[in-house]
Write an enzyme that holds these catalytic residues in place. Structure first.
Site, mmCIF file in Angstrom:
data_model
loop_
_atom_site.group_PDB
_atom_site.id
_atom_site.type_symbol
_atom_site.label_atom_id
_atom_site.label_comp_id
_atom_site.label_asym_id
_atom_site.label_seq_id
_atom_site.Cartn_x
_atom_site.Cartn_y
_atom_site.Cartn_z
ATOM 1 N N PRO A 72 10.323 -16.924 -0.837
ATOM 2 C CA PRO A 72 9.135 -16.902 0.034
ATOM 3 C C PRO A 72 8.679 -15.463 0.292
ATOM 4 O O PRO A 72 9.504 -14.554 0.419
ATOM 5 C CB PRO A 72 9.620 -17.565 1.325
ATOM 6 C CG PRO A 72 10.898 -18.248 0.980
ATOM 7 C CD PRO A 72 11.488 -17.481 -0.145
ATOM 8 N N ARG A 73 7.379 -15.283 0.377
ATOM 9 C CA ARG A 73 6.835 -13.950 0.673
ATOM 10 C C ARG A 73 7.330 -13.452 2.027
ATOM 11 O O ARG A 73 7.620 -12.268 2.195
ATOM 12 C CB ARG A 73 5.304 -14.004 0.654
ATOM 13 C CG ARG A 73 4.613 -12.676 0.957
ATOM 14 C CD ARG A 73 4.825 -11.685 -0.148
ATOM 15 N NE ARG A 73 4.021 -10.472 0.045
ATOM 16 C CZ ARG A 73 4.011 -9.455 -0.814
ATOM 17 N NH1 ARG A 73 4.738 -9.511 -1.917
ATOM 18 N NH2 ARG A 73 3.256 -8.401 -0.574
ATOM 19 N N GLU A 104 0.828 -1.213 0.000
ATOM 20 C CA GLU A 104 0.000 0.000 0.000
ATOM 21 C C GLU A 104 0.859 1.258 0.000
ATOM 22 O O GLU A 104 0.521 2.255 -0.652
ATOM 23 C CB GLU A 104 -0.915 0.001 1.224
ATOM 24 C CG GLU A 104 -1.922 -1.134 1.269
ATOM 25 C CD GLU A 104 -1.366 -2.388 1.915
ATOM 26 O OE1 GLU A 104 -2.145 -3.333 2.140
ATOM 27 O OE2 GLU A 104 -0.142 -2.425 2.207
ATOM 28 N N ASN A 132 1.368 -8.513 -6.786
ATOM 29 C CA ASN A 132 1.460 -7.471 -7.796
ATOM 30 C C ASN A 132 2.178 -7.940 -9.068
ATOM 31 O O ASN A 132 3.403 -8.086 -9.074
ATOM 32 C CB ASN A 132 2.210 -6.280 -7.174
ATOM 33 C CG ASN A 132 2.291 -5.095 -8.099
ATOM 34 O OD1 ASN A 132 1.810 -5.132 -9.219
ATOM 35 N ND2 ASN A 132 2.914 -4.031 -7.629
ATOM 36 N N PRO A 133 1.458 -8.142 -10.174
ATOM 37 C CA PRO A 133 2.115 -8.574 -11.410
ATOM 38 C C PRO A 133 2.851 -7.448 -12.125
ATOM 39 O O PRO A 133 3.683 -7.708 -13.001
ATOM 40 C CB PRO A 133 0.960 -9.097 -12.263
ATOM 41 C CG PRO A 133 -0.209 -8.276 -11.824
ATOM 42 C CD PRO A 133 -0.004 -8.047 -10.346
ATOM 43 N N GLY A 170 13.971 -7.074 0.326
ATOM 44 C CA GLY A 170 14.458 -5.924 -0.423
ATOM 45 C C GLY A 170 15.268 -6.245 -1.662
ATOM 46 O O GLY A 170 15.859 -5.336 -2.250
ATOM 47 N N GLU A 171 15.306 -7.515 -2.089
ATOM 48 C CA GLU A 171 16.121 -7.868 -3.248
ATOM 49 C C GLU A 171 15.298 -8.437 -4.400
ATOM 50 O O GLU A 171 15.849 -9.016 -5.333
ATOM 51 C CB GLU A 171 17.194 -8.883 -2.844
ATOM 52 C CG GLU A 171 18.220 -8.344 -1.858
ATOM 53 C CD GLU A 171 19.386 -9.305 -1.677
ATOM 54 O OE1 GLU A 171 20.503 -8.948 -2.105
ATOM 55 O OE2 GLU A 171 19.163 -10.399 -1.122
ATOM 56 N N GLU A 190 5.080 -5.450 -10.918
ATOM 57 C CA GLU A 190 6.496 -5.502 -10.581
ATOM 58 C C GLU A 190 7.236 -6.477 -11.482
ATOM 59 O O GLU A 190 8.370 -6.218 -11.898
ATOM 60 C CB GLU A 190 6.669 -5.893 -9.112
ATOM 61 C CG GLU A 190 6.178 -4.852 -8.129
ATOM 62 C CD GLU A 190 6.291 -5.298 -6.687
ATOM 63 O OE1 GLU A 190 6.244 -4.437 -5.797
ATOM 64 O OE2 GLU A 190 6.416 -6.520 -6.439
#
Length: 446
Positions: free
Chosen positions: A283-284, A76, A350-351, A325-326, A353
């Protein structure tokens, strides 16, 4: 003065909620402060959750607005930053405040916010913290992203004349059903907004069913289409490519509990056709990496872990990218990405990205958070949908066997993302108009 809307007076349920949150705020603060402390957030910044600002309010020209954005977490907040950048182009004298609730979103904001914009942790939704926050920052407008409907915050800001918008509006069907049981309170809260921009027509109808004024509800697309491309560490990419060499690579990104088993089964199948194939598994939630590592062992696959500094060797069949962050850096390794959160009814991720990184998308069917995005992306040829491990293996094999088809899919995904991003200028113009953020800072109904 801000418009009062058609939501009527505050309900008894709202007053009860306001009283209870005031009582429990000290206890809630202890919990959230402890979590932030565990993530390295300083005591001073922890107190932002009580409404105590850690930075001064910026000095503004007389007609320039302070525009406040709020996003719950990283996704968000990134969507908010997309709009901040668009609005900054149109109102260069404006200043921007972004609030969020998590340490990861705060860290991201430090690197992604434009110069002069400020990040603060959001105040708890209780009278004291909200009052202190609004007393200090005195925002001219408040723009909330996706699903953050904080009753005390919205009511207090509205009462002070802060014009409010809900953008990228998204409520789960479960949330909609819950609010429908509290119809009068839902109508009161939604009437605090001067503008509600939904991700799609279905969500627009949900908002109207909850009592939102039809004149204030409009489809606004998905803000995530216009976010800046994910950062890429070129040195890390070069090192990883050196380790991988000429081996084919595919990526499974933002995976959740219950999905890795399917992905690993597909990878085992693919290894018969491509014995040197490497899977980058992301992994998320990196805190799940020990469990994911165990699943890889159970699948009898060799692996290396990013978080432990282990390099990819010729024997590495799975590279467990368990860091934060990578993502953009890993996407640079392969144009073939399976996007998780979709093999189970999680809602998808989010596709845009992936598309902005120049990659094509494979997704499962569970993409309810992006119902306005995946069908046209699939129709454009930039994505394919799979149901299970055999279909996932087939999709990956098809694109590995046919590089021209993969390039066509990548081009389609990138073109789709660019076309969606162009619509955001219209969203920025609408916000300026409806929230009275024009050059003179006047409100249409003042």
């Amino acid at each position: 003065m801000t418009s009062q809307g058609s939501g009527g007076k505050a309900t008894a349920l709202f007053h009860a909620y306001r009283a209870v949150t005031a009582l429990i705020a000290p206890f809630a603060y202890r919990k959230v402060a402890a979590k932030l402390a565990a993530q390295g957030v300083s005591p001073q910044r922890q107190r932002e959750r009580l409404g105590h600002a850690s930075q001064p309010r910026p000095t503004l020209p007389s007609d320039a607005p302070l525009i406040w954005f709020h996003g719950a977490s990283v996704g968000e907040s990134l969507a908010a930053i997309t709009l901040i950048n668009r609005l900054a182009e149109k109102r260069s004298d404006a200043r921007f405040l972004l609030t969020s609730g998590t340490a990861t979103s705060a860290a991201m904001a430090e690197t992604r916010l434009p110069k002069g914009a400020i990040h603060q942790f959001a105040p708890l939704d209780a009278a004291g913290p909200v009052r202190r926050f609004l007393d200090h920052w005195r925002p001219d407008a408040g723009i909330f992203v996706e699903s953050e409907l904080w009753p005390v915050t919205l009511s207090a800001a509205h009462k002070r004349g802060t014009r409010l918008a809900l953008v990228n509006a998204r409520l789960s069907d479960r949330s909609v059903r819950s609010w429908q049981k509290r119809a009068a309170t839902a109508r009161f809260i939604l009437s605090r907004f001067d503008l509600l921009l939904s991700q799609n027509d279905h969500m627009a109808q949900n908002l109207i069913s909850l009592g939102a004024d039809t004149a204030r509800v409009q489809p606004g697309g998905n803000l995530k289409a216009g976010a800046a491309a994910l950062p890429v560490d070129a040195a890390v990419v070069e090192a990883l490519r050196s380790d991988v060499g000429a081996r084919p690579v595919w990526i499974a990104s933002s995976t959740h509990d219950g999905e890795e088993e399917t992905i690993l089964a597909a990878h085992r199948t693919l290894l018969y056709r491509f014995p040197d194939l490497c899977l980058v598994l992301i992994p998320r939630h990196p805190e799940r990496s020990d469990k994911v590592a165990e699943l890889i062992r159970d699948a009898e696959l060799t692996f290396a872990r990013r978080s432990k500094g282990e390099a990819i060797t010729p024997q590495t069949q799975v590279y467990l990218a368990d860091t934060l962050g990578e993502l953009g850096t890993f996407y640079a390794l392969s144009p073939l990405v399976f996007l998780g959160g979709s093999l189970r009814p999680i809602g998808g991720h989010n596709p845009f990205e992936v598309a902005q990184a120049g990659a094509a998308v494979i997704t499962g069917p569970g993409t309810s958070n992006f119902t306005e995005t995946f069908p046209p992306l699939i129709a454009a040829g930039g994505a394919v949908e799979v149901q299970d491990a055999p279909q996932l293996a087939h999709a990956v094999q098809h694109w590995l066997d046919d590089p021209k088809a993969l390039q066509t899919a990548c081009t389609a995904a990138s073109g789709f993302a660019k076309s969606q991003a162009q619509e955001l200028d219209g969203v920025a113009d609408l916000l300026i108009d409806r929230l009275g953020l024009g050059a003179k800072g006047t409100h249409p109904d003042a």
